[in-house]
Scaffold this motif. Structure first.
Motif, PDB file in Angstrom:
ATOM      1  N   LEU A   1      47.060  39.350  41.824  1.00  0.00           N
ATOM      2  CA  LEU A   1      46.104  39.480  42.930  1.00  0.00           C
ATOM      3  C   LEU A   1      46.375  38.467  44.034  1.00  0.00           C
ATOM      4  O   LEU A   1      46.029  38.690  45.193  1.00  0.00           O
ATOM      5  CB  LEU A   1      44.672  39.325  42.409  1.00  0.00           C
ATOM      6  CG  LEU A   1      44.168  40.454  41.514  1.00  0.00           C
ATOM      7  CD1 LEU A   1      42.846  40.073  40.858  1.00  0.00           C
ATOM      8  CD2 LEU A   1      43.998  41.746  42.300  1.00  0.00           C
ATOM      9  N   GLN A   2      46.972  37.330  43.660  1.00  0.00           N
ATOM     10  CA  GLN A   2      47.344  36.341  44.681  1.00  0.00           C
ATOM     11  C   GLN A   2      48.413  36.901  45.626  1.00  0.00           C
ATOM     12  O   GLN A   2      48.501  36.513  46.782  1.00  0.00           O
ATOM     13  CB  GLN A   2      47.934  35.079  44.019  1.00  0.00           C
ATOM     14  CG  GLN A   2      46.977  34.302  43.147  1.00  0.00           C
ATOM     15  CD  GLN A   2      46.271  33.188  43.896  1.00  0.00           C
ATOM     16  OE1 GLN A   2      46.297  33.150  45.129  1.00  0.00           O
ATOM     17  NE2 GLN A   2      45.611  32.303  43.171  1.00  0.00           N
TER      18      GLN A   2
ATOM     19  N   ASP B   1      47.956  43.588  46.809  1.00  0.00           N
ATOM     20  CA  ASP B   1      46.707  44.340  46.761  1.00  0.00           C
ATOM     21  C   ASP B   1      46.816  45.531  45.821  1.00  0.00           C
ATOM     22  O   ASP B   1      45.976  46.439  45.847  1.00  0.00           O
ATOM     23  CB  ASP B   1      46.345  44.857  48.161  1.00  0.00           C
ATOM     24  CG  ASP B   1      45.798  43.759  49.037  1.00  0.00           C
ATOM     25  OD1 ASP B   1      45.135  42.853  48.494  1.00  0.00           O
ATOM     26  OD2 ASP B   1      46.017  43.804  50.253  1.00  0.00           O
ATOM     27  N   ALA B   2      47.845  45.563  45.005  1.00  0.00           N
ATOM     28  CA  ALA B   2      48.063  46.703  44.117  1.00  0.00           C
ATOM     29  C   ALA B   2      46.856  46.947  43.227  1.00  0.00           C
ATOM     30  O   ALA B   2      46.140  46.018  42.854  1.00  0.00           O
ATOM     31  CB  ALA B   2      49.295  46.452  43.248  1.00  0.00           C
ATOM     32  N   ARG B   3      46.638  48.209  42.865  1.00  0.00           N
ATOM     33  CA  ARG B   3      45.664  48.512  41.813  1.00  0.00           C
ATOM     34  C   ARG B   3      46.278  48.087  40.489  1.00  0.00           C
ATOM     35  O   ARG B   3      47.460  48.313  40.236  1.00  0.00           O
ATOM     36  CB  ARG B   3      45.373  50.008  41.765  1.00  0.00           C
ATOM     37  CG  ARG B   3      44.728  50.512  43.027  1.00  0.00           C
ATOM     38  CD  ARG B   3      44.472  51.997  42.931  1.00  0.00           C
ATOM     39  NE  ARG B   3      43.559  52.301  41.848  1.00  0.00           N
ATOM     40  CZ  ARG B   3      43.126  53.529  41.585  1.00  0.00           C
ATOM     41  NH1 ARG B   3      43.559  54.539  42.296  1.00  0.00           N
ATOM     42  NH2 ARG B   3      42.287  53.749  40.603  1.00  0.00           N
ATOM     43  N   LEU B   4      45.466  47.482  39.643  1.00  0.00           N
ATOM     44  CA  LEU B   4      45.946  47.007  38.347  1.00  0.00           C
ATOM     45  C   LEU B   4      45.390  47.915  37.254  1.00  0.00           C
ATOM     46  O   LEU B   4      44.193  48.174  37.208  1.00  0.00           O
ATOM     47  CB  LEU B   4      45.496  45.567  38.108  1.00  0.00           C
ATOM     48  CG  LEU B   4      45.845  44.567  39.220  1.00  0.00           C
ATOM     49  CD1 LEU B   4      45.419  43.162  38.807  1.00  0.00           C
ATOM     50  CD2 LEU B   4      47.335  44.599  39.548  1.00  0.00           C
ATOM     51  N   VAL B   5      46.262  48.397  36.397  1.00  0.00           N
ATOM     52  CA  VAL B   5      45.848  49.286  35.308  1.00  0.00           C
ATOM     53  C   VAL B   5      46.432  48.762  33.999  1.00  0.00           C
ATOM     54  O   VAL B   5      47.648  48.590  33.879  1.00  0.00           O
ATOM     55  CB  VAL B   5      46.341  50.735  35.552  1.00  0.00           C
ATOM     56  CG1 VAL B   5      45.934  51.642  34.394  1.00  0.00           C
ATOM     57  CG2 VAL B   5      45.815  51.273  36.873  1.00  0.00           C
ATOM     58  N   ASP B   6      45.567  48.502  33.036  1.00  0.00           N
ATOM     59  CA  ASP B   6      46.056  48.034  31.737  1.00  0.00           C
ATOM     60  C   ASP B   6      46.598  49.192  30.911  1.00  0.00           C
ATOM     61  O   ASP B   6      45.931  50.224  30.751  1.00  0.00           O
ATOM     62  CB  ASP B   6      44.915  47.369  30.947  1.00  0.00           C
ATOM     63  CG  ASP B   6      44.536  46.018  31.513  1.00  0.00           C
ATOM     64  OD1 ASP B   6      45.448  45.215  31.784  1.00  0.00           O
ATOM     65  OD2 ASP B   6      43.343  45.772  31.701  1.00  0.00           O
ATOM     66  N   VAL B   7      47.786  49.023  30.377  1.00  0.00           N
ATOM     67  CA  VAL B   7      48.323  49.993  29.413  1.00  0.00           C
ATOM     68  C   VAL B   7      47.835  49.605  28.013  1.00  0.00           C
ATOM     69  O   VAL B   7      47.253  50.410  27.297  1.00  0.00           O
ATOM     70  CB  VAL B   7      49.856  50.038  29.482  1.00  0.00           C
ATOM     71  CG1 VAL B   7      50.436  50.803  28.306  1.00  0.00           C
ATOM     72  CG2 VAL B   7      50.282  50.672  30.810  1.00  0.00           C
TER      73      VAL B   7
ATOM     74  N   LYS C   1      46.904  38.765  35.834  1.00  0.00           N
ATOM     75  CA  LYS C   1      46.201  39.526  36.867  1.00  0.00           C
ATOM     76  C   LYS C   1      45.864  38.641  38.067  1.00  0.00           C
ATOM     77  O   LYS C   1      45.957  39.067  39.213  1.00  0.00           O
ATOM     78  CB  LYS C   1      44.927  40.152  36.297  1.00  0.00           C
ATOM     79  CG  LYS C   1      45.209  41.254  35.302  1.00  0.00           C
ATOM     80  CD  LYS C   1      43.915  41.858  34.771  1.00  0.00           C
ATOM     81  CE  LYS C   1      44.224  42.779  33.596  1.00  0.00           C
ATOM     82  NZ  LYS C   1      42.989  43.351  33.009  1.00  0.00           N
ATOM     83  N   GLY C   2      45.461  37.405  37.784  1.00  0.00           N
ATOM     84  CA  GLY C   2      45.189  36.480  38.874  1.00  0.00           C
ATOM     85  C   GLY C   2      46.426  36.272  39.739  1.00  0.00           C
ATOM     86  O   GLY C   2      46.356  36.324  40.975  1.00  0.00           O
TER      87      GLY C   2
ATOM     88  N   VAL D   1      50.259  50.853  42.545  1.00  0.00           N
ATOM     89  CA  VAL D   1      49.773  50.593  41.182  1.00  0.00           C
ATOM     90  C   VAL D   1      50.729  49.667  40.434  1.00  0.00           C
ATOM     91  O   VAL D   1      51.944  49.879  40.451  1.00  0.00           O
ATOM     92  CB  VAL D   1      49.623  51.921  40.394  1.00  0.00           C
ATOM     93  CG1 VAL D   1      49.312  51.655  38.938  1.00  0.00           C
ATOM     94  CG2 VAL D   1      48.569  52.806  41.033  1.00  0.00           C
TER      95      VAL D   1
ATOM     96  N   PRO E   1      51.994  58.206  37.872  1.00  0.00           N
ATOM     97  CA  PRO E   1      52.750  58.366  39.114  1.00  0.00           C
ATOM     98  C   PRO E   1      53.636  57.130  39.290  1.00  0.00           C
ATOM     99  O   PRO E   1      53.434  56.123  38.608  1.00  0.00           O
ATOM    100  CB  PRO E   1      51.653  58.440  40.179  1.00  0.00           C
ATOM    101  CG  PRO E   1      50.475  57.739  39.586  1.00  0.00           C
ATOM    102  CD  PRO E   1      50.566  57.963  38.098  1.00  0.00           C
TER     103      PRO E   1
END
Lengths: 282, 282, 282
Positions: free
Chosen positions: C21-22, C25-31, C17-18, C1, C55
């Motif tokens: 992602l380049q 492969d992490a999951r992206l979560v906006d705070v 984010k782009g 994450v 976590p």
């Protein structure tokens, strides 16, 4: 999938996401966190419009003006989905929609919430209560993080079909929860009386009047003023008012590239009187 | 990956996400849903700035003042990406950027959109039309949910390289779509004439004048007033105006810890006259 | 994450984010991306409240008024998490919280940041510097995209425990970074003197005074006016002021279904004088 909806703005929803990620690998999808503050009815409306477009999922819903009082925490299961929400009615209209039940405005007299629907199990709305120990909850003001998010993660991990196996979840006593129903519009031969349910971010005033009343009409009177009926915003000139059928299937008061609420002088809760001014033409 | 961009605010984008999740396991990434309402040019600008930072992806773009009219639905393929968007020009500047083509402001005379670019296939921008049956679409006011999201999911599932295999997608006739090009600035020996393209959330006024014109300058006149040129906002005192090169490589009018649009008295579409006031120094 | 937090609004975070992602492969979560503009202290407060609910994760934090100056880029490792942020103190309070260290307000005198904590390694906060070549960075005004996002992705890919293996990351010299500590409240027998740290989106004014001072009190004087103490917003009538313990465990000035900041006449940074007006009752 776990969706999240609240009136929290930011960054409080992120704490809920952290709790969800601690307990689940579910994909997290935001529905909205800018619902009007503590406006249970507006949230209930939007959830009813949006959630039926999702595949079966757990929906964490926290619009909760009663946080810290003795209001219960619920899980509402319907149509393969589960909504985890405070017991203030916010989840019930969406649950009925997910179950394929008749809509609130015209659904009275179909029996109890857990009674048989038109075609059996698909239409069942089941309500469960999530027990929590008030003294053990970390905060009295943020049950979204401390009560609802853990419950949503646990329901997701157990599986919506098996949510009865979650330890602190048990069926609620029949009629023990708070319901919420939208006002029923009155449709007559010469017109209709309804109400603005919500105003969206574009300023479109969304009413409870069913869209088909506009079929084959070129114009209607709205609260005494004649207005054009059009299929699309851009079918009238920029700045011109129109009455249309919104994406929710209801009559909507709008202005092409402008705000309908201001032009029509209405806001959520206001009465809308429609009068048919012309015989069918278009 | 499917990205989403719109002027919808919330919660309408959630309905699009539900539709995408029904048809695809793609990761969903929001670009923005608060683009200025129905402002096709501003959206086109931001997409051109942001999308090239992504790995190849499907980009669902819905800024669509013409929804419900007979404007077409397009898929634009470029540089391994696909943009699914209404036919109003919103996707074309980003598509050219993704294809590595010369930028709109100085890219005239390079041949047709589907002609050969400077180094062959990489620079091709291909435009497809998505057929949809107007009468069968659920809503005339929310094609984002009912037309564009299903098309984006289907393109993602087919694969961007194989989007021709999606049943209702076919190449658009050459020149049959709407293009959108930003105004070309004029750069002279003694100055430059440009335009504010957009104002960002910080209040920075982003112009179409290429950044290199500021190289080795300590100050310039902007619309008649001398302003400092600086490399970073914090290179001037808080509250002081500066002219800098923004992250997009263009001249930007800013105030350190303040709003450039207000200080310079400009908004999107306004003319900006730069005059070189000093010989090179810094 | 990988979580993302900034004061960018939209669409700038999408470019970050782009880039992520380049490279990952992490999951992206906006705070949150609507932290008050360039307000390092407010961002530091919210990150301290929110990040401990996640976590172990990489947290990309960009509130960066000094972008383009020679301020360093840091990675701060604590409690299994890594924060990637500019060297302006924004990450340190959250890092201490993640390490389980005594909170800033009462944590003075516990030794250096990297010294031993109460129970050993868990409490270590380690600070690393990310080298970057100023001349090679694409933009002087968007290091979130050009410096911090690439570093966050690389730390995620290397693993937080192995971030030393990322080529351009090296331990920072002891004391070479900027710290940020919140003011320490003074609690006396007859009252407490504190400060409003932030105001949240509901208008709740969150102070630095520890919540337990309210235990067993029915009312307190706040800046001279007697106010009810209540466990929950809804424990008082709509529109009534209350003093409560917020979800962060600190004294909060609120109005049920209204804005506490307006009613109490306070904003972030304002002094709050509490006086105990009654003996214990409730």
């Amino acid at each position: 999938v776990i969706t999240l909806a609240s009136d929290f703005g930011t960054p409080y929803p992120a704490a809920m996401k952290g709790v969800l990620l601690q307990r689940s690998d579910a994909r997290l999808v935001d529905v909205a966190h800018d619902f009007p503050r503590q406006d249970v009815r507006a949230a209930a409306f939007w959830l009813r419009e949006v959630l039926p477009w999702f595949p079966p999922a757990v929906h964490l819903v926290v619009v909760d003006p009663g946080v810290g009082t003795d209001r219960a925490a619920l899980v509402v299961r319907a149509g393969g989905h589960a909504l985890v929400a405070p017991d203030n009615g916010v989840a019930l209209p969406a649950a009925r929609a997910l179950a394929g039940r008749a809509d609130d405005e015209n659904g009275s007299g179909t029996g109890g919430e857990n009674g048989a629907g038109r075609d059996g199990t698909e239409q069942v709305v089941e309500v469960f209560e999530v027990a929590y120990d008030d003294a053990a909850v970390e905060s009295d003001t943020f049950h979204g993080r401390d009560v609802f998010a853990p419950a949503a993660a646990d329901v997701h991990e157990a599986g919506i079909g098996d949510l009865e196996t979650v330890e602190r979840v048990a069926p609620a006593a029949e009629g023990a929860w708070t319901d919420l129903r939208f006002p029923v519009p009155e449709v007559r031969a010469g017109g209709a009386t309804g109400e603005v349910l919500v105003v969206d971010g574009f300023g479109n005033a969304i009413t409870n009047v069913p869209g088909p009343v506009l079929t084959d009409r070129a114009a209607v009177r709205v609260n005494g003023t004649e207005r054009r009926v059009a299929r699309a915003y851009a079918a009238v000139d920029p700045g011109e008012a129109l009455v249309t059928v919104g994406s929710h299937g209801r009559v909507e008061l709008a202005v092409n590239r402008g705000r309908g609420d201001e032009r029509f002088g209405v806001t959520a809760g206001d009465r809308v009187e429609l009068t048919w001014t012309r015989s069918a033409e278009n």
